[in-house]
Design an enzyme around this catalytic site. Structure first.
Site, PDB file in Angstrom:
ATOM      1  N   VAL A  14      64.202  -6.710  13.341  1.00 21.40           N
ATOM      2  CA  VAL A  14      63.344  -7.364  12.341  1.00 21.40           C
ATOM      3  C   VAL A  14      64.090  -7.470  11.004  1.00 21.40           C
ATOM      4  O   VAL A  14      64.115  -8.539  10.380  1.00 21.40           O
ATOM      5  CB  VAL A  14      62.013  -6.599  12.133  1.00 21.40           C
ATOM      6  CG1 VAL A  14      61.172  -7.283  11.055  1.00 21.40           C
ATOM      7  CG2 VAL A  14      61.228  -6.505  13.436  1.00 21.40           C
ATOM      8  N   GLY A  15      64.714  -6.374  10.594  1.00 22.82           N
ATOM      9  CA  GLY A  15      65.363  -6.337   9.277  1.00 22.82           C
ATOM     10  C   GLY A  15      66.519  -7.321   9.180  1.00 22.82           C
ATOM     11  O   GLY A  15      66.620  -8.090   8.215  1.00 22.82           O
ATOM     12  N   HIS A 176      46.261  -4.368  11.919  1.00 20.10           N
ATOM     13  CA  HIS A 176      47.256  -4.939  12.834  1.00 20.10           C
ATOM     14  C   HIS A 176      47.219  -4.153  14.141  1.00 20.10           C
ATOM     15  O   HIS A 176      48.140  -3.432  14.490  1.00 20.10           O
ATOM     16  CB  HIS A 176      48.636  -4.836  12.167  1.00 20.10           C
ATOM     17  CG  HIS A 176      49.714  -5.562  12.900  1.00 20.10           C
ATOM     18  ND1 HIS A 176      49.581  -6.834  13.385  1.00 20.10           N
ATOM     19  CD2 HIS A 176      50.980  -5.182  13.223  1.00 20.10           C
ATOM     20  CE1 HIS A 176      50.708  -7.207  13.955  1.00 20.10           C
ATOM     21  NE2 HIS A 176      51.564  -6.213  13.882  1.00 20.10           N
TER      22      HIS A 176
HETATM   23  N1  APR Z   1      66.438   4.739   6.972  1.00 14.16           N
HETATM   24  C1  APR Z   1      66.892   3.480   7.175  1.00 14.16           C
HETATM   25  N2  APR Z   1      66.855   2.885   8.380  1.00 14.16           N
HETATM   26  C2  APR Z   1      66.381   3.587   9.404  1.00 14.16           C
HETATM   27  C3  APR Z   1      65.881   4.913   9.253  1.00 14.16           C
HETATM   28  C4  APR Z   1      65.935   5.480   7.980  1.00 14.16           C
HETATM   29  N3  APR Z   1      65.493   6.724   7.738  1.00 14.16           N
HETATM   30  N4  APR Z   1      65.456   5.322  10.466  1.00 14.16           N
HETATM   31  C5  APR Z   1      65.662   4.322  11.331  1.00 14.16           C
HETATM   32  N5  APR Z   1      66.217   3.268  10.697  1.00 14.16           N
HETATM   33  C6  APR Z   1      66.643   1.975  11.247  1.00 14.16           C
HETATM   34  C7  APR Z   1      67.288   2.103  12.615  1.00 14.16           C
HETATM   35  O1  APR Z   1      68.601   2.622  12.526  1.00 14.16           O
HETATM   36  C8  APR Z   1      67.227   0.675  13.103  1.00 14.16           C
HETATM   37  O2  APR Z   1      68.415  -0.045  12.789  1.00 14.16           O
HETATM   38  O3  APR Z   1      65.550   1.100  11.461  1.00 14.16           O
HETATM   39  C9  APR Z   1      66.049   0.082  12.332  1.00 14.16           C
HETATM   40  C10 APR Z   1      64.903  -0.375  13.228  1.00 14.16           C
HETATM   41  O4  APR Z   1      65.368  -1.435  13.972  1.00 14.16           O
HETATM   42  P1  APR Z   1      64.959  -1.692  15.503  1.00 14.16           P
HETATM   43  O5  APR Z   1      65.051  -0.430  16.269  1.00 14.16           O
HETATM   44  O6  APR Z   1      65.740  -2.879  15.948  1.00 14.16           O
HETATM   45  O7  APR Z   1      63.392  -2.060  15.403  1.00 14.16           O
HETATM   46  P2  APR Z   1      62.756  -3.454  14.945  1.00 14.16           P
HETATM   47  O8  APR Z   1      62.470  -4.270  16.140  1.00 14.16           O
HETATM   48  O9  APR Z   1      63.554  -4.025  13.846  1.00 14.16           O
HETATM   49  O10 APR Z   1      61.350  -2.944  14.395  1.00 14.16           O
HETATM   50  C11 APR Z   1      61.276  -2.198  13.201  1.00 14.16           C
HETATM   51  O11 APR Z   1      59.162  -3.107  12.568  1.00 14.16           O
HETATM   52  O12 APR Z   1      57.792  -4.551  13.728  1.00 14.16           O
HETATM   53  C12 APR Z   1      58.016  -3.221  13.361  1.00 14.16           C
HETATM   54  O13 APR Z   1      57.039  -1.913  15.150  1.00 14.16           O
HETATM   55  C13 APR Z   1      58.258  -2.345  14.570  1.00 14.16           C
HETATM   56  O14 APR Z   1      58.171  -0.230  13.432  1.00 14.16           O
HETATM   57  C14 APR Z   1      59.047  -1.217  13.972  1.00 14.16           C
HETATM   58  C15 APR Z   1      59.834  -1.897  12.856  1.00 14.16           C
END
Ligand code: APR
Length: 312
Positions: A14-15, A176
């Site tokens: 997402v990010g 949500h």
């Molecule tokens: N600080 C910064 N980043 C972090 C931390 C932290 N303390 N802990 C985890 N992360 C990062 C992970 O390293 C990962 O790159 O958050 C990112 C999450 O990315 P994905 O696992 O790809 O998940 P994503 O599909 O992007 O979803 C993120 O959004 O839609 C919501 O339910 C979903 O809660 C989830 C979030």
């Protein structure tokens, strides 16, 4: 005008996609931060190397250091784990509360004037946590959910009617989660409410698919959750803020009695501009829709009670 700065926390699906959309639209320079060393830097370099072809001058920088996020105008929080098949968003609460709580403390320290948009799930509870941890006024802390749920609803309406998505406006209220409230009477094709265009059975089927739209994608992906539509929804909110456009978008905001909901984060239409969340629009709802919204708010309250016990 000084260049705007947007931080995206979490460089996962997402990010990173949100960051890409922001620079491609040239809305701001972006800081992409993650806990994993090297990964945000690598993704940022890769995106910058698409700039020549895509033709954007906005800069994206990857980092693991919060000092680099200092004085951001807007911060989009996507850090946390995503759900796997069979999980509800609520199952993420303990893990994501630790992650989001820690992230918000750092962000608030370095960007005390920022507007926070929370994307991590369970969304309504994480937005409440960000509000509590940041100490920011409620107009500067809100969550992305309604834009996504409404965008899914709009897609299903356009599909059912075989009409252009450009003419569809769709409205989904509430938390949500499974009890979100698609509102057919405020969902239109160029102003025509969908109950005039679709049968009650068809609308109920579309409403049900909207409520489980995220789970449908999780079941197909198997290793994570949706990110194209979630990132585009978050960026629509970033855009409304940076352009001070006062777009009316359904967002998870702090309610102080609107719709009979007191001191709780929940999804309702709100004007978004440079000061963040402005006026909440109170729609005239049918008794059934109002009841459904209040039930959804009740579910959010239960989750926040659970979270309060966890973070106490
Ligand atoms: N600080 C910064 N980043 C972090 C931390 C932290 N303390 N802990 C985890 N992360 C990062 C992970 O390293 C990962 O790159 O958050 C990112 C999450 O990315 P994905 O696992 O790809 O998940 P994503 O599909 O992007 O979803 C993120 O959004 O839609 C919501 O339910 C979903 O809660 C989830 C979030």
């Amino acid at each position: 005008m000084a260049k705007r700065k947007v931080t995206v926390v979490g460089a996962g699906f997402v990010g990173a996609t949100a960051a890409q959309r922001i620079v491609e639209k040239q809305l701001a320079d972006v800081i992409l931060i993650d806990i994993v060393e090297g990964m945000p830097q690598g993704k940022a370099l890769d995106m910058m190397q698409s700039a020549a072809t895509e033709g954007f001058d906005a800069q994206i920088t990857g980092t693991n250091a919060y000092a680099d996020t200092a004085n951001s105008d807007v911060v989009v929080i996507t850090a946390g784990i995503a759900r796997k098949p069979g999980m509800s968003r609520d199952d993420l609460i303990a893990t994501n509360a630790k992650i989001v709580g820690g992230v918000v403390e750092q962000i608030a320290r370095y960007s005390p004037n920022a507007i926070l948009i929370v994307v991590s799930n369970p969304l309504d509870a994480m937005t409440w946590l960000a509000y509590k941890k940041s100490g920011f006024p409620a107009n500067r802390v809100f969550g992305m959910a309604g834009v996504l749920d409404s965008s899914r609803y709009a897609r299903f309406i356009a599909e059912a009617l075989n009409c252009s998505i450009k003419d569809v406006r769709a409205m989904v209220l509430g938390g949500h989660g499974d009890s979100m409230v698609p509102v057919p009477h405020y969902s239109t094709v160029n102003g025509i409410p969908i109950p005039q265009l679709l049968s009650a059975e068809k609308i109920e089927a579309i409403n049900a698919r909207t409520r489980t739209g995220g789970a449908e994608i999780v079941a197909l992906l198997k290793t994570g959750s949706a990110y194209y539509a979630p990132s585009s929804s978050a960026v629509a909110m970033v855009e409304a803020i940076l352009l001070d456009s006062n777009r009316v978008l359904p967002c998870c905001v702090y309610l102080k009695g609107e719709y009979g909901i007191q001191d709780l984060y929940c999804g309702v239409p709100v004007a978004l501009g440079k000061n963040g969340a402005g006026k909440v629009l109170e729609l005239e709802l049918s008794d059934a829709d109002l009841k459904a919204l209040q039930k959804s708010a009740h579910d959010v309250q239960e989750l926040i009670d659970q979270l309060s016990a966890l973070v106490a």
